[in-house]
Design a protein around this motif. Structure first.
Motif, PDB file in Angstrom:
ATOM      1  N   GLY A  27       0.822  -1.204   0.000  1.00 16.93           N
ATOM      2  CA  GLY A  27       0.000   0.000   0.000  1.00 16.93           C
ATOM      3  C   GLY A  27       0.852   1.248   0.000  1.00 16.93           C
ATOM      4  O   GLY A  27       2.072   1.198   0.074  1.00 16.93           O
ATOM      5  N   ASP A  28       0.169   2.387  -0.109  1.00 14.12           N
ATOM      6  CA  ASP A  28       0.855   3.671  -0.097  1.00 14.12           C
ATOM      7  C   ASP A  28       1.239   4.065   1.321  1.00 14.12           C
ATOM      8  O   ASP A  28       0.535   3.746   2.278  1.00 14.12           O
ATOM      9  CB  ASP A  28      -0.048   4.763  -0.690  1.00 14.12           C
ATOM     10  N   PHE A  29       2.332   4.791   1.422  1.00 15.38           N
ATOM     11  CA  PHE A  29       2.868   5.272   2.702  1.00 15.38           C
ATOM     12  C   PHE A  29       1.768   5.894   3.563  1.00 15.38           C
ATOM     13  O   PHE A  29       1.558   5.514   4.713  1.00 15.38           O
ATOM     14  CB  PHE A  29       3.974   6.297   2.382  1.00 15.38           C
ATOM     15  N   GLU A  30       1.038   6.866   2.965  1.00 18.23           N
ATOM     16  CA  GLU A  30       0.037   7.603   3.738  1.00 18.23           C
ATOM     17  C   GLU A  30      -1.155   6.732   4.143  1.00 18.23           C
ATOM     18  O   GLU A  30      -1.731   6.910   5.212  1.00 18.23           O
ATOM     19  CB  GLU A  30      -0.436   8.858   2.995  1.00 18.23           C
ATOM     20  N   ASP A  31      -1.515   5.757   3.298  1.00 13.93           N
ATOM     21  CA  ASP A  31      -2.657   4.897   3.614  1.00 13.93           C
ATOM     22  C   ASP A  31      -2.321   3.916   4.738  1.00 13.93           C
ATOM     23  O   ASP A  31      -3.176   3.592   5.562  1.00 13.93           O
ATOM     24  CB  ASP A  31      -3.124   4.142   2.360  1.00 13.93           C
ATOM     25  N   ILE A  32      -1.072   3.458   4.782  1.00  9.96           N
ATOM     26  CA  ILE A  32      -0.648   2.529   5.835  1.00  9.96           C
ATOM     27  C   ILE A  32      -0.660   3.230   7.195  1.00  9.96           C
ATOM     28  O   ILE A  32      -1.043   2.644   8.211  1.00  9.96           O
ATOM     29  CB  ILE A  32       0.768   1.982   5.519  1.00  9.96           C
ATOM     30  N   LEU A  33      -0.285   4.505   7.220  1.00  4.26           N
ATOM     31  CA  LEU A  33      -0.127   5.236   8.485  1.00  4.26           C
ATOM     32  C   LEU A  33      -1.336   6.096   8.865  1.00  4.26           C
ATOM     33  O   LEU A  33      -1.424   6.561  10.002  1.00  4.26           O
ATOM     34  CB  LEU A  33       1.105   6.145   8.407  1.00  4.26           C
ATOM     35  N   ARG A  34      -2.268   6.299   7.960  1.00  6.18           N
ATOM     36  CA  ARG A  34      -3.324   7.308   8.107  1.00  6.18           C
ATOM     37  C   ARG A  34      -4.148   7.201   9.385  1.00  6.18           C
ATOM     38  O   ARG A  34      -4.463   8.219  10.000  1.00  6.18           O
ATOM     39  CB  ARG A  34      -4.253   7.250   6.895  1.00  6.18           C
ATOM     40  N   ASN A  35      -4.505   5.995   9.828  1.00  6.73           N
ATOM     41  CA  ASN A  35      -5.366   5.886  11.011  1.00  6.73           C
ATOM     42  C   ASN A  35      -4.588   6.017  12.332  1.00  6.73           C
ATOM     43  O   ASN A  35      -5.182   6.036  13.397  1.00  6.73           O
ATOM     44  CB  ASN A  35      -6.179   4.592  10.989  1.00  6.73           C
ATOM     45  N   GLY A  36      -3.277   6.091  12.270  1.00  9.31           N
ATOM     46  CA  GLY A  36      -2.470   6.319  13.468  1.00  9.31           C
ATOM     47  C   GLY A  36      -2.169   5.079  14.294  1.00  9.31           C
ATOM     48  O   GLY A  36      -1.362   5.142  15.221  1.00  9.31           O
ATOM     49  N   GLN A  86       1.874  18.005  11.506  1.00  7.24           N
ATOM     50  CA  GLN A  86       0.509  18.323  11.932  1.00  7.24           C
ATOM     51  C   GLN A  86      -0.402  17.130  11.654  1.00  7.24           C
ATOM     52  O   GLN A  86      -0.174  16.386  10.702  1.00  7.24           O
ATOM     53  CB  GLN A  86      -0.017  19.545  11.166  1.00  7.24           C
ATOM     54  N   THR A  87      -1.447  16.971  12.449  1.00  7.49           N
ATOM     55  CA  THR A  87      -2.384  15.859  12.266  1.00  7.49           C
ATOM     56  C   THR A  87      -2.945  15.854  10.848  1.00  7.49           C
ATOM     57  O   THR A  87      -3.008  14.811  10.198  1.00  7.49           O
ATOM     58  CB  THR A  87      -3.526  15.957  13.296  1.00  7.49           C
ATOM     59  N   ALA A  88      -3.327  17.025  10.336  1.00  7.87           N
ATOM     60  CA  ALA A  88      -3.913  17.119   8.995  1.00  7.87           C
ATOM     61  C   ALA A  88      -2.906  16.766   7.895  1.00  7.87           C
ATOM     62  O   ALA A  88      -3.308  16.338   6.810  1.00  7.87           O
ATOM     63  CB  ALA A  88      -4.469  18.519   8.758  1.00  7.87           C
ATOM     64  N   ASP A  89      -1.601  16.934   8.180  1.00 10.44           N
ATOM     65  CA  ASP A  89      -0.581  16.570   7.182  1.00 10.44           C
ATOM     66  C   ASP A  89      -0.732  15.111   6.788  1.00 10.44           C
ATOM     67  O   ASP A  89      -0.562  14.755   5.618  1.00 10.44           O
ATOM     68  CB  ASP A  89       0.834  16.789   7.725  1.00 10.44           C
ATOM     69  N   LEU A  90      -1.049  14.267   7.757  1.00 10.62           N
ATOM     70  CA  LEU A  90      -1.211  12.838   7.484  1.00 10.62           C
ATOM     71  C   LEU A  90      -2.666  12.486   7.201  1.00 10.62           C
ATOM     72  O   LEU A  90      -2.978  11.902   6.166  1.00 10.62           O
ATOM     73  CB  LEU A  90      -0.696  12.001   8.662  1.00 10.62           C
ATOM     74  N   PHE A  91      -3.565  12.847   8.093  1.00  7.27           N
ATOM     75  CA  PHE A  91      -4.944  12.374   7.984  1.00  7.27           C
ATOM     76  C   PHE A  91      -5.635  12.895   6.731  1.00  7.27           C
ATOM     77  O   PHE A  91      -6.374  12.179   6.073  1.00  7.27           O
ATOM     78  CB  PHE A  91      -5.747  12.747   9.233  1.00  7.27           C
ATOM     79  N   GLU A  92      -5.386  14.154   6.396  1.00 10.50           N
ATOM     80  CA  GLU A  92      -5.999  14.739   5.196  1.00 10.50           C
ATOM     81  C   GLU A  92      -5.019  14.742   4.017  1.00 10.50           C
ATOM     82  O   GLU A  92      -5.292  15.366   2.999  1.00 10.50           O
ATOM     83  CB  GLU A  92      -6.494  16.148   5.514  1.00 10.50           C
ATOM     84  N   LYS A  93      -3.881  14.093   4.190  1.00 10.47           N
ATOM     85  CA  LYS A  93      -2.850  13.968   3.148  1.00 10.47           C
ATOM     86  C   LYS A  93      -2.412  15.335   2.610  1.00 10.47           C
ATOM     87  O   LYS A  93      -2.185  15.499   1.415  1.00 10.47           O
ATOM     88  CB  LYS A  93      -3.347  13.074   1.999  1.00 10.47           C
ATOM     89  N   ARG A  94      -2.262  16.299   3.511  1.00  7.23           N
ATOM     90  CA  ARG A  94      -1.876  17.649   3.088  1.00  7.23           C
ATOM     91  C   ARG A  94      -0.386  17.770   2.815  1.00  7.23           C
ATOM     92  O   ARG A  94       0.024  18.513   1.934  1.00  7.23           O
ATOM     93  CB  ARG A  94      -2.259  18.669   4.156  1.00  7.23           C
ATOM     94  N   ASN A  95       0.431  17.102   3.645  1.00  4.89           N
ATOM     95  CA  ASN A  95       1.889  17.256   3.503  1.00  4.89           C
ATOM     96  C   ASN A  95       2.567  15.953   3.924  1.00  4.89           C
ATOM     97  O   ASN A  95       3.155  15.866   4.995  1.00  4.89           O
ATOM     98  CB  ASN A  95       2.366  18.445   4.347  1.00  4.89           C
ATOM     99  N   ILE A  96       2.503  14.967   3.061  1.00  2.00           N
ATOM    100  CA  ILE A  96       3.053  13.637   3.371  1.00  2.00           C
ATOM    101  C   ILE A  96       4.575  13.697   3.491  1.00  2.00           C
ATOM    102  O   ILE A  96       5.167  12.977   4.282  1.00  2.00           O
ATOM    103  CB  ILE A  96       2.604  12.605   2.308  1.00  2.00           C
ATOM    104  N   ALA A  97       5.213  14.604   2.745  1.00  2.00           N
ATOM    105  CA  ALA A  97       6.676  14.745   2.833  1.00  2.00           C
ATOM    106  C   ALA A  97       7.080  15.120   4.262  1.00  2.00           C
ATOM    107  O   ALA A  97       8.074  14.611   4.783  1.00  2.00           O
ATOM    108  CB  ALA A  97       7.167  15.798   1.843  1.00  2.00           C
ATOM    109  N   GLN A  98       6.312  15.984   4.915  1.00  3.48           N
ATOM    110  CA  GLN A  98       6.612  16.387   6.289  1.00  3.48           C
ATOM    111  C   GLN A  98       6.436  15.217   7.252  1.00  3.48           C
ATOM    112  O   GLN A  98       7.190  15.073   8.210  1.00  3.48           O
ATOM    113  CB  GLN A  98       5.719  17.567   6.709  1.00  3.48           C
ATOM    114  N   VAL A  99       5.432  14.369   6.995  1.00  5.90           N
ATOM    115  CA  VAL A  99       5.213  13.186   7.835  1.00  5.90           C
ATOM    116  C   VAL A  99       6.448  12.287   7.769  1.00  5.90           C
ATOM    117  O   VAL A  99       6.954  11.833   8.799  1.00  5.90           O
ATOM    118  CB  VAL A  99       3.947  12.413   7.377  1.00  5.90           C
TER     119      VAL A  99
END
Length: 169
Positions: A27-36, A86-99
């Protein structure tokens, strides 16, 4: 939005799942980590008991709370506030590079914890940067005028006319 580095993201995922002791899921980086959940499990491996409650399923608000619990535990572990995403960087996929950068920084911080003997991430951190100067070296520049003392090699602002004005030639 900053540029993503897929190699860094893959390295971070490999490190996270190496710490947890599980294979890296597809899966994608952000999808694997999105729910925390993965992040909370990671913090509990690095600092046992640091995240008390993990919500595996639930509303968006409950899942975002997982991310916030991870952030609080990471800060308590020693990750500087300015390096935490920031929470929104990951959950809303705003800034995945920062995550990815935040998690890389967390991996680096593990080196400061001698109790951690799991996988390492990133280059080895410097422990000391001691410098010894002689008294002569310290006094070498005392006779020089620097720019902070008002000397600027003959340049002046004469004819400028004040703040915001253009120079008339």
């Amino acid at each position: 939005m900053s540029r993503r580095n897929k190699d860094l993201e893959a390295e971070v995922l490999t490190w996270i799942f190496g710490c947890i002791g599980e294979p890296v899921p597809a899966g994608d980086f952000e999808d694997i980590l999105r729910n925390g959940v993965v992040l909370c499990n990671l913090m509990n491996k690095l600092a046992p008991g640091s995240v008390k409650k993990i919500q595996p399923k639930g509303t968006n608000f409950q899942l975002m709370e997982n991310i916030q619990r991870f952030q609080a535990a990471a800060k308590a572990y020693g990750l500087p506030q300015e390096e935490i995403f920031q929470t929104a960087d990951l959950f809303e996929k705003r800034n995945i590079a920062q995550v990815a950068l935040s998690l890389f920084a967390l991996g680096r911080i593990t080196q400061k914890h001698p109790e951690w003997n799991g996988p390492q991430l990133g280059p080895k951190m410097a422990e000391k940067n001691e410098r010894n100067f002689t008294e002569e070296q310290l006094r070498a520049h005392e006779g020089e005028l620097n720019l902070q003392m008002g000397y600027n090699k003959g340049a002046s602002q004469s004819g400028h006319g004040g703040f915001g004005n253009t120079r008339h030639m």
